[in-house]
Motif scaffolding. Structure first.
Motif, PDB file in Angstrom:
ATOM      1  N   GLU A 321       0.852  -1.176   0.000  1.00  0.00           N
ATOM      2  CA  GLU A 321       0.000   0.000   0.000  1.00  0.00           C
ATOM      3  C   GLU A 321       0.893   1.232   0.000  1.00  0.00           C
ATOM      4  O   GLU A 321       1.539   1.545   0.982  1.00  0.00           O
ATOM      5  N   THR A 322       0.974   1.892  -1.133  1.00  0.00           N
ATOM      6  CA  THR A 322       1.884   3.009  -1.308  1.00  0.00           C
ATOM      7  C   THR A 322       1.410   4.216  -0.520  1.00  0.00           C
ATOM      8  O   THR A 322       0.267   4.287  -0.063  1.00  0.00           O
ATOM      9  N   GLY A 323       2.291   5.222  -0.357  1.00  0.00           N
ATOM     10  CA  GLY A 323       1.922   6.436   0.349  1.00  0.00           C
ATOM     11  C   GLY A 323       0.775   7.153  -0.341  1.00  0.00           C
ATOM     12  O   GLY A 323       0.740   7.310  -1.558  1.00  0.00           O
ATOM     13  N   LEU A 324      -0.176   7.636   0.448  1.00  0.00           N
ATOM     14  CA  LEU A 324      -1.394   8.204  -0.095  1.00  0.00           C
ATOM     15  C   LEU A 324      -1.484   9.710   0.119  1.00  0.00           C
ATOM     16  O   LEU A 324      -2.408  10.337  -0.378  1.00  0.00           O
ATOM     17  N   GLU A 325      -0.570  10.278   0.867  1.00  0.00           N
ATOM     18  CA  GLU A 325      -0.646  11.701   1.147  1.00  0.00           C
ATOM     19  C   GLU A 325      -0.121  12.504  -0.048  1.00  0.00           C
ATOM     20  O   GLU A 325       0.616  11.991  -0.893  1.00  0.00           O
ATOM     21  N   ASN A 326      -0.523  13.766  -0.108  1.00  0.00           N
ATOM     22  CA  ASN A 326      -0.065  14.715  -1.127  1.00  0.00           C
ATOM     23  C   ASN A 326      -0.507  14.328  -2.538  1.00  0.00           C
ATOM     24  O   ASN A 326       0.109  14.765  -3.519  1.00  0.00           O
ATOM     25  N   TYR A 327      -1.554  13.526  -2.670  1.00  0.00           N
ATOM     26  CA  TYR A 327      -2.055  13.180  -4.006  1.00  0.00           C
ATOM     27  C   TYR A 327      -3.122  14.197  -4.401  1.00  0.00           C
ATOM     28  O   TYR A 327      -4.034  14.505  -3.631  1.00  0.00           O
ATOM     29  N   THR A 328      -3.014  14.713  -5.634  1.00  0.00           N
ATOM     30  CA  THR A 328      -3.954  15.737  -6.104  1.00  0.00           C
ATOM     31  C   THR A 328      -4.637  15.330  -7.403  1.00  0.00           C
ATOM     32  O   THR A 328      -5.338  16.148  -8.004  1.00  0.00           O
ATOM     33  N   GLY A 329      -4.458  14.093  -7.842  1.00  0.00           N
ATOM     34  CA  GLY A 329      -5.020  13.653  -9.103  1.00  0.00           C
ATOM     35  C   GLY A 329      -6.474  13.228  -8.982  1.00  0.00           C
ATOM     36  O   GLY A 329      -7.117  13.408  -7.942  1.00  0.00           O
ATOM     37  N   PRO A 330      -6.992  12.617 -10.047  1.00  0.00           N
ATOM     38  CA  PRO A 330      -8.397  12.176 -10.045  1.00  0.00           C
ATOM     39  C   PRO A 330      -8.605  10.913  -9.197  1.00  0.00           C
ATOM     40  O   PRO A 330      -7.657  10.190  -8.883  1.00  0.00           O
ATOM     41  N   TYR A 331      -9.861  10.676  -8.875  1.00  0.00           N
ATOM     42  CA  TYR A 331     -10.246   9.491  -8.105  1.00  0.00           C
ATOM     43  C   TYR A 331     -11.337   8.735  -8.850  1.00  0.00           C
ATOM     44  O   TYR A 331     -12.063   9.302  -9.685  1.00  0.00           O
ATOM     45  N   SER A 332     -11.465   7.447  -8.525  1.00  0.00           N
ATOM     46  CA  SER A 332     -12.511   6.605  -9.110  1.00  0.00           C
ATOM     47  C   SER A 332     -13.127   5.739  -8.023  1.00  0.00           C
ATOM     48  O   SER A 332     -12.453   5.369  -7.048  1.00  0.00           O
ATOM     49  N   ASP A 333     -14.406   5.442  -8.204  1.00  0.00           N
ATOM     50  CA  ASP A 333     -15.097   4.495  -7.329  1.00  0.00           C
ATOM     51  C   ASP A 333     -15.176   3.147  -8.029  1.00  0.00           C
ATOM     52  O   ASP A 333     -15.709   3.050  -9.146  1.00  0.00           O
ATOM     53  N   VAL A 334     -14.661   2.115  -7.372  1.00  0.00           N
ATOM     54  CA  VAL A 334     -14.623   0.762  -7.926  1.00  0.00           C
ATOM     55  C   VAL A 334     -15.491  -0.133  -7.058  1.00  0.00           C
ATOM     56  O   VAL A 334     -15.250  -0.253  -5.848  1.00  0.00           O
ATOM     57  N   ARG A 335     -16.497  -0.750  -7.656  1.00  0.00           N
ATOM     58  CA  ARG A 335     -17.343  -1.689  -6.928  1.00  0.00           C
ATOM     59  C   ARG A 335     -17.002  -3.105  -7.379  1.00  0.00           C
ATOM     60  O   ARG A 335     -16.974  -3.398  -8.586  1.00  0.00           O
ATOM     61  N   LEU A 336     -16.740  -3.987  -6.417  1.00  0.00           N
ATOM     62  CA  LEU A 336     -16.330  -5.351  -6.723  1.00  0.00           C
ATOM     63  C   LEU A 336     -16.909  -6.320  -5.715  1.00  0.00           C
ATOM     64  O   LEU A 336     -17.366  -5.919  -4.634  1.00  0.00           O
ATOM     65  N   VAL A 337     -16.876  -7.607  -6.064  1.00  0.00           N
ATOM     66  CA  VAL A 337     -17.428  -8.682  -5.236  1.00  0.00           C
ATOM     67  C   VAL A 337     -16.333  -9.694  -4.954  1.00  0.00           C
ATOM     68  O   VAL A 337     -15.611 -10.109  -5.877  1.00  0.00           O
ATOM     69  N   VAL A 338     -16.203 -10.093  -3.695  1.00  0.00           N
ATOM     70  CA  VAL A 338     -15.237 -11.119  -3.293  1.00  0.00           C
ATOM     71  C   VAL A 338     -15.970 -12.154  -2.454  1.00  0.00           C
ATOM     72  O   VAL A 338     -17.058 -11.905  -1.925  1.00  0.00           O
ATOM     73  N   SER A 339     -15.361 -13.327  -2.315  1.00  0.00           N
ATOM     74  CA  SER A 339     -15.957 -14.389  -1.488  1.00  0.00           C
ATOM     75  C   SER A 339     -15.016 -14.826  -0.378  1.00  0.00           C
ATOM     76  O   SER A 339     -15.268 -15.823   0.292  1.00  0.00           O
ATOM     77  N   GLU A 340     -13.925 -14.088  -0.175  1.00  0.00           N
ATOM     78  CA  GLU A 340     -13.006 -14.349   0.931  1.00  0.00           C
ATOM     79  C   GLU A 340     -12.934 -13.111   1.802  1.00  0.00           C
ATOM     80  O   GLU A 340     -13.456 -12.048   1.448  1.00  0.00           O
ATOM     81  N   GLY A 341     -12.238 -13.230   2.919  1.00  0.00           N
ATOM     82  CA  GLY A 341     -12.141 -12.097   3.831  1.00  0.00           C
ATOM     83  C   GLY A 341     -10.774 -11.988   4.470  1.00  0.00           C
ATOM     84  O   GLY A 341     -10.676 -11.741   5.669  1.00  0.00           O
ATOM     85  N   LYS A 342      -9.725 -12.127   3.689  1.00  0.00           N
ATOM     86  CA  LYS A 342      -8.373 -12.008   4.231  1.00  0.00           C
ATOM     87  C   LYS A 342      -8.084 -10.571   4.669  1.00  0.00           C
ATOM     88  O   LYS A 342      -8.705  -9.624   4.197  1.00  0.00           O
ATOM     89  N   TYR A 343      -7.095 -10.460   5.533  1.00  0.00           N
ATOM     90  CA  TYR A 343      -6.735  -9.166   6.104  1.00  0.00           C
ATOM     91  C   TYR A 343      -6.330  -8.181   4.999  1.00  0.00           C
ATOM     92  O   TYR A 343      -5.404  -8.435   4.243  1.00  0.00           O
ATOM     93  N   ARG A 344      -7.058  -7.047   4.894  1.00  0.00           N
ATOM     94  CA  ARG A 344      -6.795  -5.972   3.943  1.00  0.00           C
ATOM     95  C   ARG A 344      -6.676  -6.495   2.513  1.00  0.00           C
ATOM     96  O   ARG A 344      -5.920  -5.978   1.691  1.00  0.00           O
ATOM     97  N   MET A 345      -7.457  -7.514   2.198  1.00  0.00           N
ATOM     98  CA  MET A 345      -7.356  -8.172   0.895  1.00  0.00           C
ATOM     99  C   MET A 345      -7.746  -7.246  -0.251  1.00  0.00           C
ATOM    100  O   MET A 345      -7.026  -7.140  -1.258  1.00  0.00           O
ATOM    101  N   VAL A 346      -8.877  -6.569  -0.120  1.00  0.00           N
ATOM    102  CA  VAL A 346      -9.339  -5.693  -1.204  1.00  0.00           C
ATOM    103  C   VAL A 346      -8.344  -4.559  -1.423  1.00  0.00           C
ATOM    104  O   VAL A 346      -8.017  -4.211  -2.573  1.00  0.00           O
TER     105      VAL A 346
END
Length: 394
Positions: A321-346
């Protein structure tokens, strides 16, 4: 009788192997020791095993029986032995025993009636020992409905009394809370731990957790969260009263689907991302797959300095998980379906696809949807959702 006489008698009394499916009842009585006697009973069946154990022979048509005694191989020649063989019948005991076992099993699994002390404990009235003493005091009355008059109520005479699981109960004339629901839906806010009690080493930080938001009587009844959401993840989390249901909801083999919407950095190529998620994304926790539902433009995350700081610290601990601060670009909403629940998997899957997640929200768990449930509020599941949940444990 002697061993020889016993062999002769049994061999003549039992049918040949070709007719051994007939149900001949045989009882073998013998005195094994001056202090006790034993009795072997059974039904005519493939007759080899017991013969070898008793007499070291395998050619005698002797009935196979069950007995807790294992000393027949030491029979003396002067042992007191007698044999009784009844007439054959068309129905063997296996059917009768099988039916009786089924009836006992069915009776033991009848959840409509439970001991009163167990029902009281399930409703969060107290511990099992406390409800035992309460029921013992004969202060509990039961009725078919909460508004039943005093004349329609029945006083319970002890903790062994059984009542319907959803019956209306009264203590000293006052109506007690009803049974807790099998399943509850909760909209988890940010910065709430998905545990009922925080770890001892972090208690001085007084972090908020699910044990602070669930009603105490539900906690006493044994309700617990189904899985977890990350500290900084929002959305639907279920509370279950049944451990078996919880296992069915979480185990990957059951394939219970969970919907998420993730706000990610950058513009997303929907076709490319769908192919990557379908093929599987390699993470430090293994290969994981997901099904992409939709991609849409986003205004980005809510301005929250605390969230940015949490994500910055976690990204330093996890190179996926790369650094997220100081980002000023565009954003997108992604909707997805999973059948597992591992730690921070998505989060890890999308980060490895080139789209770090800045916000994550769960919208659905199986047939239960978040809908318009407000943040920090509970709701009972609908009839359709409850029917689906019960189908998982039937």
């Amino acid at each position: 009788l002697t061993k020889a006489v016993l062999l002769t008698t049994v061999t003549m009394a039992l049918p040949l192997r070709s007719t051994a499916t007939k149900s001949f009842r045989i009882a073998v009585h013998c005195s094994l020791h001056p202090r006790h006697a034993a009795c072997m009973t059974g039904w005519a069946a493939p007759p080899r095993q017991i013969t070898r154990r008793l007499f070291g022979k395998s050619h005698v048509n002797l009935v196979q029986v069950r007995t807790p005694h294992h000393h027949f191989s030491t029979l003396q020649d002067d042992a007191n032995i007698s044999v009784e063989v009844s007439q054959p019948s068309d129905e063997g005991p296996s059917i009768t025993k099988k039916n009786s076992r089924k009836q006992r099993r069915k009776k033991s699994k009848d959840l409509n009636f439970q001991r009163i002390d167990k029902v009281l404990a399930h409703r969060g009235i107290g511990t099992r020992s406390q409800t035992f003493e309460l029921a013992k005091s004969k202060r509990i009355m039961v009725a078919s409905r909460p508004d039943a008059p005093h004349e329609e109520r029945t006083r319970l005479m002890g903790p062994k009394e059984k009542v319907p699981f959803e019956a209306a109960l009264f203590l000293d004339g006052n109506l007690l809370p009803g049974p807790p629901p099998l399943l509850l839906a909760y909209h988890k806010p940010k910065f709430v731990l998905s545990v009922m009690e925080d770890d001892k080493k972090w208690k001085d930080q007084q972090r908020k957790h699910l044990g602070h938001v669930l009603e105490p009587r539900y906690i006493k009844a044994g309700m617990h969260p189904v899985g977890r959401l990350d500290y900084d993840t929002t959305g639907l989390i279920l509370f279950s009263l049944d451990g078996k249901l919880t296992q069915r909801l979480l185990h990957p083999r059951r394939g219970v689907k969970k919907d998420y919407v993730a706000t990610v950095q950058g513009l997303v190529d929907e076709v490319e991302l769908a192919e990557k998620l379908s093929d599987g994304v390699e993470t430090t926790e293994g290969m994981h797959k997901a099904k992409l539902i939709s991609v849409s433009p986003s205004d980005g995350p809510v301005d929250d300095g605390e969230l940015t700081e949490i994500l910055r610290i976690e990204s330093e601990e996890d190179d996926e998980e790369t650094g997220l601060e100081n980002y000023t670009g565009p954003y997108s909403d992604v909707r997805l379906v999973v059948s597992e629940g591992k730690y921070r998997m998505v989060r890890r899957m999308l980060a490895n696809c080139g789209h770090p997640v800045v916000e994550l929200k769960r919208l659905r768990h199986g047939a239960v949807e978040l809908g318009d449930l407000k943040v920090g509020e509970f709701r009972d599941v609908t009839e359709e959702e409850l029917k689906w949940a019960k189908s998982l444990i039937q």
